[in-house]
Structures are given as structure tokens and as C-alpha cells.
Design an enzyme around this catalytic site. Structure first.
Site, PDB file in Angstrom:
ATOM      1  N   ASP A 111       0.763  -1.071   0.101  1.00  0.00           N
ATOM      2  CA  ASP A 111       0.458  -0.017   0.355  1.00  0.00           C
ATOM      3  C   ASP A 111       0.939   1.207   0.221  1.00  0.00           C
ATOM      4  O   ASP A 111       2.079   1.040   0.912  1.00  0.00           O
ATOM      5  CB  ASP A 111      -0.871  -0.052   1.352  1.00  0.00           C
ATOM      6  CG  ASP A 111      -2.060  -1.167   1.419  1.00  0.00           C
ATOM      7  OD1 ASP A 111      -1.700  -2.005   0.873  1.00  0.00           O
ATOM      8  OD2 ASP A 111      -2.466  -0.332   1.657  1.00  0.00           O
ATOM      9  N   HIS A 256       4.378  -2.288   2.875  1.00  0.00           N
ATOM     10  CA  HIS A 256       3.604  -0.994   2.236  1.00  0.00           C
ATOM     11  C   HIS A 256       5.132  -0.585   1.437  1.00  0.00           C
ATOM     12  O   HIS A 256       5.933  -1.735   2.122  1.00  0.00           O
ATOM     13  CB  HIS A 256       3.969   0.164   3.354  1.00  0.00           C
ATOM     14  CG  HIS A 256       2.378  -0.128   3.816  1.00  0.00           C
ATOM     15  ND1 HIS A 256       2.062  -0.670   5.308  1.00  0.00           N
ATOM     16  CD2 HIS A 256       0.974   0.307   4.078  1.00  0.00           C
ATOM     17  CE1 HIS A 256       1.427  -0.272   5.508  1.00  0.00           C
ATOM     18  NE2 HIS A 256       0.398   0.063   5.438  1.00  0.00           N
TER      19      HIS A 256
END
Length: 291
Positions: A111, A256
Site C-alpha cells: 500500500d 507498505h
């Protein structure tokens, strides 16, 4: 907004994000299926609905209180024919948490990027092991890094929509939410020739409008099963341990590639990815059809 700047308003959103779980009513390409409630198997003690701690642009995320999960989702059945015609998905009441684990398959997701400091390292590792993953990008990061979007697409990865500025969606009006989601769809389509087929709400905070707008734009909503909590920068070994502990058929792993110093996430992938493959897991992509 510059990639390494964060407004006071966004800092405030980060501090308050963990109090939001999933609002269970009313998600840019996918198909039909159904979602229900299942335990968080991350082993982290962080609620599944509020554990997405990254931010779209640089800067360290604020700490979040630990609390019970505001929603628990059941595994989803998944996988359908590749290359099927794109159709508008139905409006879900809960996001998809888990894929069909047939064949010991798992899904890796990243992400908040793309970030030229960390995304290329992740792409190199995935390429080395011939593995495909999902990247849920923020528009304000993607607009200045379209070359990385094209590299993702050329390597066969799926690009999902993670809004433009990583806001807390339940706090937004419907029109403001639409702009956040729609602008990111446009950037992705401009870069790779097609809009995203998947959507993930920042912080895992969904509501009726988020599901409705996502479906209107042709996207299925995807959550996660295992949260590495890499946004807290817990150390490479800890990230590896969390992936090992949570590995299982159908698992969706959240990591992430932007939002702070993600060097630990890059390094951890180099270790746990070959371990998963050697253990018989097939790292694959979800189908947009038959979920």
C-alpha cells in the site's frame, strides 16, 4: 502535495484513524461474491479494520491505540477465468478479506506507493522469484511516478486504488470521496491503459458510500488477512516473523512500499518470499471473477 510533506490535517487523521473500523453497509473492476466475519489471523493484536497504518506521502505515521477489531470477516471463495469480460461488481457490505486458498495460494499486497526509494527494490525481488503482487497506490504518489506504475503493469502485477491522499473516508462527504477515488483511477488508467479493478480503503475504514462508489467505478473492495505492521518500523526480523506466523492458504498479506522508511519492508521481502515458495505456497493474484 510534495511526497515528503504532510499537512497538520493529515497528521490528525492518522492519530484518529484507529478508532474507525468497518461500517457494514454498501466499493473500480471485479464480480460477484459475498463477505461475512472472520478472525484477524495476523497475530498482531491490531484490529483488522484499522491496521493499515501507512500514509500516502512521506513522513512517519502516528502511533495508534490497540483495541478490539471493529469487524471480523469470513473467508471468501475466489478465482475465476482469466481474461473474462469486465463487468460492474455488485455493491458489497463488507470487503473481501481472503482469497480461495486452493493450491496453497497467497496474495501479497503493498500500500501507499509508489515510492521511488522503496518500490523498485520490491519490484526487483518479485521479479527475481517470478512472483506477481498487488500494489494499492495513492494518486498523489502515482501521478509523479507513472514510470513505476508502468513497470508494475509490465511485470504483471495488479494496481489497485488506495485513494488520492489516503484520507479517512467515513469522515468525508460523498462528493469529496468520489474525487479521491476517481482521480486515482484516472492516473492509473493514463499510465497503464486501464483503470484499477480493486480498491482498498485507507486504514481499512469503509462505509456505505465507499462500497457504492467503488462498485460504480468497477472495483472490488479488498481488505487483508495478515497485517505485517511494517508501517511501525518494527524491525526486519519482526516483519518476517509475522508473515511466517500468518501464512496459510488464501491469506492476503498487507505491507507498505511508501509512507515512511520502508527499507525494512524491502529487506524482509527478500527473506520471507523465497521461504514461502520453498514451503509450497504459490504467490498469486486474485481473480476479478467468481470471488
Amino acid at each position: 502535495m510534495k511526497k515528503d510533506q504532510m499537512t497538520p490535517g493529515r497528521r490528525a487523521l492518522l492519530r484518529g484513524a484507529a478508532v474507525f473500523g468497518l461500517a457494514a453497509t454498501a466499493g473500480c473492476a471485479g464480480t460477484a461474491g459475498s463477505g461475512a466475519g472472520a478472525p484477524d489471523v495476523s497475530g498482531s493484536g491490531i484490529p483488522s479494520g484499522a491496521a493499515d497504518g501507512g500514509v500516502a506521502a512521506g513522513g512517519a505515521p502516528a502511533a495508534r491505540p490497540l483495541k478490539a477489531s471493529a469487524y471480523r470477516l469470513q473467508p471468501m471463495a475466489g478465482s475465476g477465468p482469466a481474461g473474462a469480460p469486465r463487468t460492474r461488481p455488485r455493491v458489497r457490505k463488507e470487503p473481501i478479506l481472503r482469497m480461495d486458498g486452493q493450491g496453497r495460494s497467497m496474495v501479497l499486497t503493498f500500500d501507499d506507493g509508489p515510492d521511488p526509494r522503496y518500490t523498485p527494490g520490491i519490484l526487483r525481488t518479485l521479479r527475481r522469484y517470478d512472483v506477481r503482487a498487488m500494489f494499492f497506490v495513492c494518486g498523489e504518489m502515482a501521478v509523479d511516478n507513472k514510470d513505476l506504475l508502468r513497470e508494475m503493469a509490465d511485470d504483471g502485477h495488479l494496481i489497485g486504488n488506495h485513494t488520492w491522499t489516503h484520507p479517512l473516508l467515513p469522515k468525508m462527504s460523498r462528493s469529496a470521496m468520489r474525487e479521491e477515488i476517481e482521480r486515482t483511477c484516472e492516473v492509473v488508467e493514463d499510465a497503464v491503459g486501464e483503470p484499477p479493478a480493486w480498491f482498498r480503503a485507507p486504514y481499512g475504514a469503509w462505509n456505505r458510500n465507499a462500497f457504492q462508489l467503488g462498485a460504480d467505478l468497477g472495483m472490488e473492495p479488498l481488505a487483508w488477512t495478515v497485517d505485517t505492521l511494517d508501517w511501525t518500523e518494527p524491525g526486519t526480523r519482526t516483519i518476517i516473523r509475522r508473515v511466517r506466523a500468518g501464512a496459510g492458504p488464501g491469506v492476503v498479506v498487507l505491507s507498505h512500499d511508501a509512507g515512511g522508511d520502508r527499507s525494512q519492508s524491502v529487506e524482509a521481502l527478500r527473506t520471507y518470499l523465497p521461504e514461502l515458495i520453498d514451503s509450497g505456497y504459490r504467490i498469486s493474484l486474485p481473480s476479478r471473477y467468481g470471488i
